[in-house]
Design a protein around this motif. Structure first.
Motif, PDB file in Angstrom:
ATOM      1  N   VAL A 113      -8.426  11.801  -9.843  1.00 56.08           N
ATOM      2  CA  VAL A 113      -8.073  11.784  -8.420  1.00 56.08           C
ATOM      3  C   VAL A 113      -8.469  13.101  -7.766  1.00 56.08           C
ATOM      4  N   LEU A 114      -8.124  14.201  -8.410  1.00 56.63           N
ATOM      5  CA  LEU A 114      -8.436  15.524  -7.844  1.00 56.63           C
ATOM      6  C   LEU A 114      -9.942  15.760  -7.773  1.00 56.63           C
ATOM      7  N   ALA A 115     -10.664  15.321  -8.800  1.00 59.66           N
ATOM      8  CA  ALA A 115     -12.121  15.492  -8.809  1.00 59.66           C
ATOM      9  C   ALA A 115     -12.738  14.759  -7.617  1.00 59.66           C
ATOM     10  N   ALA A 116     -12.243  13.550  -7.352  1.00 61.36           N
ATOM     11  CA  ALA A 116     -12.766  12.765  -6.227  1.00 61.36           C
ATOM     12  C   ALA A 116     -12.340  13.372  -4.885  1.00 61.36           C
ATOM     13  N   ALA A 117     -11.082  13.831  -4.823  1.00 58.32           N
ATOM     14  CA  ALA A 117     -10.559  14.373  -3.574  1.00 58.32           C
ATOM     15  C   ALA A 117     -11.297  15.630  -3.153  1.00 58.32           C
TER      16      ALA A 117
ATOM     17  N   ILE B  67       0.866  -1.180   0.000  1.00 56.22           N
ATOM     18  CA  ILE B  67       0.000   0.000   0.000  1.00 56.22           C
ATOM     19  C   ILE B  67       0.897   1.223   0.000  1.00 56.22           C
ATOM     20  N   VAL B  68       0.728   2.085  -1.004  1.00 59.16           N
ATOM     21  CA  VAL B  68       1.516   3.317  -1.090  1.00 59.16           C
ATOM     22  C   VAL B  68       0.604   4.506  -0.833  1.00 59.16           C
ATOM     23  N   ILE B  69       0.963   5.288   0.187  1.00 59.25           N
ATOM     24  CA  ILE B  69       0.240   6.521   0.506  1.00 59.25           C
ATOM     25  C   ILE B  69       1.172   7.668   0.167  1.00 59.25           C
ATOM     26  N   SER B  70       0.729   8.581  -0.682  1.00 57.58           N
ATOM     27  CA  SER B  70       1.617   9.677  -1.059  1.00 57.58           C
ATOM     28  C   SER B  70       0.828  10.920  -1.434  1.00 57.58           C
ATOM     29  N   SER B  71       1.412  12.073  -1.078  1.00 61.13           N
ATOM     30  CA  SER B  71       0.820  13.351  -1.474  1.00 61.13           C
ATOM     31  C   SER B  71       1.202  13.698  -2.903  1.00 61.13           C
ATOM     32  N   GLU B  72       2.170  12.969  -3.449  1.00 59.72           N
ATOM     33  CA  GLU B  72       2.588  13.208  -4.833  1.00 59.72           C
ATOM     34  C   GLU B  72       1.758  12.322  -5.761  1.00 59.72           C
ATOM     35  N   LEU B  73       0.864  12.952  -6.494  1.00 57.43           N
ATOM     36  CA  LEU B  73      -0.032  12.178  -7.366  1.00 57.43           C
ATOM     37  C   LEU B  73       0.723  11.372  -8.409  1.00 57.43           C
ATOM     38  N   GLU B  74       1.771  11.964  -8.963  1.00 53.92           N
ATOM     39  CA  GLU B  74       2.559  11.254  -9.981  1.00 53.92           C
ATOM     40  C   GLU B  74       3.105   9.950  -9.432  1.00 53.92           C
ATOM     41  N   GLU B  75       3.498  10.001  -8.168  1.00 53.79           N
ATOM     42  CA  GLU B  75       4.060   8.823  -7.504  1.00 53.79           C
ATOM     43  C   GLU B  75       3.005   7.726  -7.382  1.00 53.79           C
ATOM     44  N   VAL B  76       1.845   8.089  -6.878  1.00 52.38           N
ATOM     45  CA  VAL B  76       0.755   7.118  -6.700  1.00 52.38           C
ATOM     46  C   VAL B  76       0.348   6.530  -8.043  1.00 52.38           C
ATOM     47  N   LEU B  77       0.139   7.402  -9.024  1.00 58.10           N
ATOM     48  CA  LEU B  77      -0.341   6.946 -10.333  1.00 58.10           C
ATOM     49  C   LEU B  77       0.714   6.129 -11.071  1.00 58.10           C
ATOM     50  N   GLY B  78       1.980   6.472 -10.844  1.00 59.51           N
ATOM     51  CA  GLY B  78       3.072   5.761 -11.523  1.00 59.51           C
ATOM     52  C   GLY B  78       3.327   4.377 -10.962  1.00 59.51           C
ATOM     53  N   LEU B  79       3.040   4.193  -9.679  1.00 68.08           N
ATOM     54  CA  LEU B  79       3.354   2.921  -9.031  1.00 68.08           C
ATOM     55  C   LEU B  79       2.164   1.971  -8.932  1.00 68.08           C
ATOM     56  N   ALA B  80       0.979   2.529  -8.670  1.00 65.98           N
ATOM     57  CA  ALA B  80      -0.158   1.697  -8.254  1.00 65.98           C
ATOM     58  C   ALA B  80      -0.870   0.998  -9.410  1.00 65.98           C
TER      59      ALA B  80
ATOM     60  N   THR C   8     -13.855   6.955  -3.887  1.00 56.77           N
ATOM     61  CA  THR C   8     -13.938   6.214  -5.151  1.00 56.77           C
ATOM     62  C   THR C   8     -12.721   5.321  -5.329  1.00 56.77           C
ATOM     63  N   GLU C   9     -12.863   4.354  -6.217  1.00 59.31           N
ATOM     64  CA  GLU C   9     -11.739   3.495  -6.617  1.00 59.31           C
ATOM     65  C   GLU C   9     -11.490   3.721  -8.096  1.00 59.31           C
ATOM     66  N   LEU C  10     -10.234   3.949  -8.454  1.00 55.27           N
ATOM     67  CA  LEU C  10      -9.886   4.215  -9.854  1.00 55.27           C
ATOM     68  C   LEU C  10      -8.980   3.100 -10.374  1.00 55.27           C
ATOM     69  N   THR C  11      -9.295   2.622 -11.586  1.00 55.40           N
ATOM     70  CA  THR C  11      -8.472   1.595 -12.214  1.00 55.40           C
ATOM     71  C   THR C  11      -8.280   1.933 -13.687  1.00 55.40           C
ATOM     72  N   GLY C  12      -7.284   1.306 -14.295  1.00 56.89           N
ATOM     73  CA  GLY C  12      -7.077   1.422 -15.746  1.00 56.89           C
ATOM     74  C   GLY C  12      -7.024   2.849 -16.259  1.00 56.89           C
ATOM     75  N   GLN C  13      -7.828   3.125 -17.285  1.00 58.76           N
ATOM     76  CA  GLN C  13      -7.827   4.445 -17.937  1.00 58.76           C
ATOM     77  C   GLN C  13      -8.302   5.562 -17.001  1.00 58.76           C
ATOM     78  N   ASP C  14      -9.078   5.184 -15.991  1.00 65.44           N
ATOM     79  CA  ASP C  14      -9.617   6.204 -15.075  1.00 65.44           C
ATOM     80  C   ASP C  14      -8.580   6.691 -14.068  1.00 65.44           C
ATOM     81  N   MET C  15      -7.409   6.014 -14.022  1.00 65.22           N
ATOM     82  CA  MET C  15      -6.363   6.420 -13.086  1.00 65.22           C
ATOM     83  C   MET C  15      -5.567   7.578 -13.673  1.00 65.22           C
ATOM     84  N   ASN C  16      -6.067   8.790 -13.446  1.00 67.69           N
ATOM     85  CA  ASN C  16      -5.332   9.969 -13.904  1.00 67.69           C
ATOM     86  C   ASN C  16      -5.497  11.089 -12.880  1.00 67.69           C
ATOM     87  N   GLU C  17      -4.656  12.101 -13.013  1.00 64.72           N
ATOM     88  CA  GLU C  17      -4.606  13.189 -12.033  1.00 64.72           C
ATOM     89  C   GLU C  17      -5.951  13.891 -11.893  1.00 64.72           C
ATOM     90  N   GLN C  18      -6.594  14.108 -13.020  1.00 65.96           N
ATOM     91  CA  GLN C  18      -7.869  14.815 -13.025  1.00 65.96           C
ATOM     92  C   GLN C  18      -8.933  14.061 -12.217  1.00 65.96           C
TER      93      GLN C  18
END
Length: 247
Positions: free
Chosen positions: A236-240, A198-211, A224-234
């Protein structure tokens, strides 16, 4: 891979700062947890690790209930946490590199209750090499290491416990670019070998690049849970930033 065995099952977990969180983690999976500062990510990590008082819900590790209030017991069962602040919660800054690593598994380096020096040095050296820690020697004080090497030292200590699940809270905070890359490689390699991460990070690039999958938290809950094509910065921020009404 959702067909892989489940190594961690969190069911309706509530604790200070955490409200009714449920998810599963599969063997060899890297699960990212994202959210704004104060969303409850670190609180969730500590609740799973049993480092805070759980008010309701269960955590099952390899099909065994992690009851009680004991991080030591969690480690013994195969769950380790790399905390968000290495200086305040992770390392003994005045002690040596060797002591900081072997602390987690004194049973591996002891004989009849006494630490066996040669065995300790050999064992620690193996894990320092694995995590590419650079130091002036095992007797060097941890406070003299760079931030990146201090962080990698926490990974060395954690891996020495042979965990089946590793929670890494802000794994690259305050480290240089080279150490970041080494830590990313390490996380990916551990997942490839079957560890659930489990990776917890304030850096979105880090989370999206690893997970492989990302859960977004807000006000102590999963939004929300994001997978595949839905895993993008936009996304994540919209949900946050989303309001939690109706969820």
């Amino acid at each position: 891979d959702s067909s892989a065995p489940t190594v961690l099952e969190v069911d309706h977990l509530s604790a200070p700062g955490v409200s009714d969180c449920s998810f599963v983690l599969h063997r060899g999976e890297i699960l990212g947890i994202a959210g704004l500062v104060g969303a409850g990510r670190s609180e969730l990590a500590r609740a799973i690790f049993r480092d805070s008082k759980v008010t309701s819900g269960t955590v099952r590790l390899n099909d065994v209930d992690l009851g009680g209030h004991s991080p030591h017991r969690s480690i013994g069962r195969g769950l380790v946490l790399i905390p968000e602040s290495r200086k305040e919660m992770g390392l003994m800054m005045g002690r040596s590199v060797r002591e900081n690593v072997s602390l987690s598994r004194l049973d591996l380096v002891s004989r009849l209750g006494w630490i066996a020096g040669i065995r300790e040095r050999r064992t620690v050296a193996r894990f320092l090499q694995k995590t590419t820690v650079k130091s002036a020697g095992m007797s060097q004080s941890v406070s003299m290491l760079s931030g990146g090497n201090q962080q990698k030292l926490l990974f060395a200590r954690s891996i020495m416990c042979a965990p089946s699940v590793l929670i890494a809270d802000e794994p690259t905070r305050g480290v240089d670019v080279g150490s970041k890359r080494a830590i990313y490689d390490l996380l990916v390699e551990m997942a490839t070998q079957g560890m659930g991460i489990i990776v917890i990070s304030s850096e979105l690039e880090e989370v999206l690049g690893l997970a492989h999958r990302v859960l977004v938290m807000r006000h102590g809950r999963f939004i929300t849970e994001l997978t595949g094509q839905d895993m993008n910065e936009q996304a994540v921020l919209a949900a946050a930033f989303a309001e939690t009404s109706g969820t």
